[in-house]
Design a protein around this motif. Structure first.
Motif, PDB file in Angstrom:
ATOM      1  N   ASP A  39       0.840  -1.195   0.000  1.00  0.00           N
ATOM      2  CA  ASP A  39       0.000   0.000   0.000  1.00  0.00           C
ATOM      3  C   ASP A  39       0.879   1.250   0.000  1.00  0.00           C
ATOM      4  OD1 ASP A  39      -1.910   1.902   0.299  1.00  0.00           O
ATOM      5  OD2 ASP A  39      -2.481   1.337   2.344  1.00  0.00           O
ATOM      6  N   PRO A  40       0.789   2.116  -1.038  1.00  0.00           N
ATOM      7  CA  PRO A  40       1.644   3.305  -1.074  1.00  0.00           C
ATOM      8  C   PRO A  40       1.335   4.287   0.048  1.00  0.00           C
ATOM      9  CG  PRO A  40       0.075   3.355  -2.875  1.00  0.00           C
ATOM     10  CD  PRO A  40      -0.066   2.014  -2.217  1.00  0.00           C
ATOM     11  N   GLY A  41       0.158   4.183   0.663  1.00  0.00           N
ATOM     12  CA  GLY A  41      -0.202   5.082   1.752  1.00  0.00           C
ATOM     13  C   GLY A  41       0.243   4.572   3.109  1.00  0.00           C
ATOM     14  N   PHE A  42       1.068   3.553   3.143  1.00  0.00           N
ATOM     15  CA  PHE A  42       1.512   2.993   4.423  1.00  0.00           C
ATOM     16  C   PHE A  42       2.949   3.406   4.665  1.00  0.00           C
ATOM     17  CE2 PHE A  42       3.438  -0.147   7.156  1.00  0.00           C
ATOM     18  CZ  PHE A  42       2.482  -0.295   8.137  1.00  0.00           C
ATOM     19  N   PRO A  43       3.380   3.852   5.800  1.00  0.00           N
ATOM     20  CA  PRO A  43       2.542   4.128   6.963  1.00  0.00           C
ATOM     21  C   PRO A  43       1.668   5.350   6.728  1.00  0.00           C
ATOM     22  CG  PRO A  43       4.788   4.833   7.381  1.00  0.00           C
ATOM     23  CD  PRO A  43       4.782   4.143   6.043  1.00  0.00           C
ATOM     24  N   PRO A  44       0.598   5.484   7.508  1.00  0.00           N
ATOM     25  CA  PRO A  44      -0.323   6.616   7.301  1.00  0.00           C
ATOM     26  C   PRO A  44       0.417   7.953   7.387  1.00  0.00           C
ATOM     27  CG  PRO A  44      -1.212   5.059   8.879  1.00  0.00           C
ATOM     28  CD  PRO A  44       0.183   4.613   8.587  1.00  0.00           C
ATOM     29  N   LEU A  45      -0.074   8.917   6.651  1.00  0.00           N
ATOM     30  CA  LEU A  45       0.578  10.224   6.611  1.00  0.00           C
ATOM     31  C   LEU A  45       0.642  10.874   7.988  1.00  0.00           C
ATOM     32  CD1 LEU A  45      -0.877  11.703   3.308  1.00  0.00           C
ATOM     33  CD2 LEU A  45       1.407  10.825   3.729  1.00  0.00           C
ATOM     34  N   VAL A  46      -0.284  10.514   8.884  1.00  0.00           N
ATOM     35  CA  VAL A  46      -0.266  11.103  10.218  1.00  0.00           C
ATOM     36  C   VAL A  46       1.036  10.760  10.934  1.00  0.00           C
ATOM     37  CG1 VAL A  46      -1.394   9.188  11.417  1.00  0.00           C
ATOM     38  CG2 VAL A  46      -1.643  11.508  12.290  1.00  0.00           C
ATOM     39  N   ASN A  47       1.662   9.654  10.581  1.00  0.00           N
ATOM     40  CA  ASN A  47       2.926   9.264  11.201  1.00  0.00           C
ATOM     41  C   ASN A  47       4.143   9.891  10.520  1.00  0.00           C
ATOM     42  OD1 ASN A  47       1.493   7.641  12.959  1.00  0.00           O
ATOM     43  ND2 ASN A  47       1.686   5.842  11.678  1.00  0.00           N
ATOM     44  N   LYS A  48       3.946  10.551   9.399  1.00  0.00           N
ATOM     45  CA  LYS A  48       5.063  11.116   8.659  1.00  0.00           C
ATOM     46  C   LYS A  48       5.294  12.590   8.988  1.00  0.00           C
ATOM     47  CE  LYS A  48       4.695   8.015   4.744  1.00  0.00           C
ATOM     48  NZ  LYS A  48       4.523   7.917   3.312  1.00  0.00           N
ATOM     49  N   ARG A  49       4.412  13.190   9.798  1.00  0.00           N
ATOM     50  CA  ARG A  49       4.581  14.595  10.141  1.00  0.00           C
ATOM     51  C   ARG A  49       5.678  14.776  11.172  1.00  0.00           C
ATOM     52  NH1 ARG A  49      -1.292  16.307  11.873  1.00  0.00           N
ATOM     53  NH2 ARG A  49      -0.732  14.648  13.293  1.00  0.00           N
ATOM     54  N   GLN A  50       6.253  15.960  11.191  1.00  0.00           N
ATOM     55  CA  GLN A  50       7.273  16.266  12.183  1.00  0.00           C
ATOM     56  C   GLN A  50       6.588  16.444  13.535  1.00  0.00           C
ATOM     57  OE1 GLN A  50       9.592  19.683  11.299  1.00  0.00           O
ATOM     58  NE2 GLN A  50      10.810  19.537  13.157  1.00  0.00           N
ATOM     59  N   PHE A  51       7.215  15.931  14.585  1.00  0.00           N
ATOM     60  CA  PHE A  51       6.646  16.048  15.925  1.00  0.00           C
ATOM     61  C   PHE A  51       6.764  17.479  16.415  1.00  0.00           C
ATOM     62  CE2 PHE A  51       7.322  16.095  20.543  1.00  0.00           C
ATOM     63  CZ  PHE A  51       6.075  15.633  20.945  1.00  0.00           C
ATOM     64  N   VAL A  52       5.643  18.016  16.887  1.00  0.00           N
ATOM     65  CA  VAL A  52       5.618  19.342  17.487  1.00  0.00           C
ATOM     66  C   VAL A  52       5.080  19.161  18.898  1.00  0.00           C
ATOM     67  CG1 VAL A  52       4.671  21.680  17.353  1.00  0.00           C
ATOM     68  CG2 VAL A  52       5.210  20.412  15.260  1.00  0.00           C
ATOM     69  N   PRO A  53       5.885  19.490  19.914  1.00  0.00           N
ATOM     70  CA  PRO A  53       5.416  19.299  21.285  1.00  0.00           C
ATOM     71  C   PRO A  53       4.296  20.268  21.624  1.00  0.00           C
ATOM     72  CG  PRO A  53       7.564  20.350  21.269  1.00  0.00           C
ATOM     73  CD  PRO A  53       7.244  19.982  19.856  1.00  0.00           C
ATOM     74  N   PRO A  54       3.443  19.895  22.578  1.00  0.00           N
ATOM     75  CA  PRO A  54       2.366  20.805  22.997  1.00  0.00           C
ATOM     76  C   PRO A  54       2.943  22.091  23.584  1.00  0.00           C
ATOM     77  CG  PRO A  54       2.059  18.603  23.908  1.00  0.00           C
ATOM     78  CD  PRO A  54       3.385  18.615  23.253  1.00  0.00           C
ATOM     79  N   LYS A  55       2.152  23.153  23.490  1.00  0.00           N
ATOM     80  CA  LYS A  55       2.610  24.462  23.952  1.00  0.00           C
ATOM     81  C   LYS A  55       3.016  24.445  25.422  1.00  0.00           C
ATOM     82  CE  LYS A  55       1.283  27.115  20.333  1.00  0.00           C
ATOM     83  NZ  LYS A  55       2.287  27.351  19.371  1.00  0.00           N
ATOM     84  N   ASP A  56       2.308  23.668  26.265  1.00  0.00           N
ATOM     85  CA  ASP A  56       2.627  23.665  27.690  1.00  0.00           C
ATOM     86  C   ASP A  56       3.952  22.957  27.983  1.00  0.00           C
ATOM     87  OD1 ASP A  56       1.589  21.207  27.018  1.00  0.00           O
ATOM     88  OD2 ASP A  56       0.550  20.917  28.917  1.00  0.00           O
ATOM     89  N   MET A  57       4.521  22.272  27.013  1.00  0.00           N
ATOM     90  CA  MET A  57       5.811  21.619  27.207  1.00  0.00           C
ATOM     91  C   MET A  57       6.970  22.492  26.737  1.00  0.00           C
ATOM     92  SD  MET A  57       5.058  17.684  26.115  1.00  0.00           S
ATOM     93  CE  MET A  57       6.715  17.156  26.460  1.00  0.00           C
ATOM     94  N   LEU A  58       6.677  23.565  26.041  1.00  0.00           N
ATOM     95  CA  LEU A  58       7.727  24.444  25.502  1.00  0.00           C
ATOM     96  C   LEU A  58       8.180  25.436  26.549  1.00  0.00           C
ATOM     97  CD1 LEU A  58       6.228  25.201  21.981  1.00  0.00           C
ATOM     98  CD2 LEU A  58       8.049  23.605  22.554  1.00  0.00           C
ATOM     99  N   ALA A  59       9.466  25.667  26.627  1.00  0.00           N
ATOM    100  CA  ALA A  59      10.019  26.659  27.547  1.00  0.00           C
ATOM    101  C   ALA A  59      10.260  27.953  26.800  1.00  0.00           C
ATOM    102  CB  ALA A  59      11.320  26.136  28.145  1.00  0.00           C
ATOM    103  N   GLU A  60      10.230  29.032  27.520  1.00  0.00           N
ATOM    104  CA  GLU A  60      10.526  30.321  26.915  1.00  0.00           C
ATOM    105  C   GLU A  60      12.025  30.367  26.571  1.00  0.00           C
ATOM    106  OE1 GLU A  60       8.401  32.740  26.094  1.00  0.00           O
ATOM    107  OE2 GLU A  60       6.800  31.384  26.739  1.00  0.00           O
ATOM    108  N   PRO A  61      12.371  30.915  25.426  1.00  0.00           N
ATOM    109  CA  PRO A  61      13.797  31.002  25.063  1.00  0.00           C
ATOM    110  C   PRO A  61      14.561  31.901  26.031  1.00  0.00           C
ATOM    111  CG  PRO A  61      12.394  31.980  23.367  1.00  0.00           C
ATOM    112  CD  PRO A  61      11.501  31.447  24.425  1.00  0.00           C
ATOM    113  N   LYS A  62      15.778  31.530  26.306  1.00  0.00           N
ATOM    114  CA  LYS A  62      16.615  32.337  27.215  1.00  0.00           C
ATOM    115  C   LYS A  62      17.142  33.553  26.456  1.00  0.00           C
ATOM    116  CE  LYS A  62      18.017  28.446  30.006  1.00  0.00           C
ATOM    117  NZ  LYS A  62      19.119  27.661  30.524  1.00  0.00           N
ATOM    118  N   PRO A  63      17.225  34.704  27.129  1.00  0.00           N
ATOM    119  CA  PRO A  63      17.721  35.921  26.437  1.00  0.00           C
ATOM    120  C   PRO A  63      19.203  35.865  26.150  1.00  0.00           C
ATOM    121  CG  PRO A  63      17.049  36.434  28.700  1.00  0.00           C
ATOM    122  CD  PRO A  63      16.808  34.970  28.473  1.00  0.00           C
TER     123      PRO A  63
END
Length: 63
Positions: A39-63
């Motif tokens: 199947d050319p659609g395997f693995p599903p496209l949902v697994n091919k996206r780049q991982f983006v962590p949830p906003k609450d896991m992101l830290a503010e950048p240091k100055p």
């Protein structure tokens, strides 16, 4: 190495050795699962996206 190859060739000619032209797993094709998905659609496209962590896991950048 050349001497060994020559000895083998002589032995094969003398004893009419017939070597099979197949792989060791050829007879298991109907018993083993397919190694590559058909199947050319395997693995599903949902697994091919780049991982983006949830906003609450992101830290503010240091100055």
């Amino acid at each position: 190495m050349k001497e060994l190859v020559a000895l083998w060739d002589e032995y094969a000619r003398t004893n009419n050795v017939v070597l099979p032209s197949r792989g060791p797993f050829e007879t298991l094709d109907d018993q083993l699962p397919a190694r590559v998905p058909d199947d050319p659609g395997f693995p599903p496209l949902v697994n091919k996206r780049q991982f983006v962590p949830p906003k609450d896991m992101l830290a503010e950048p240091k100055p």
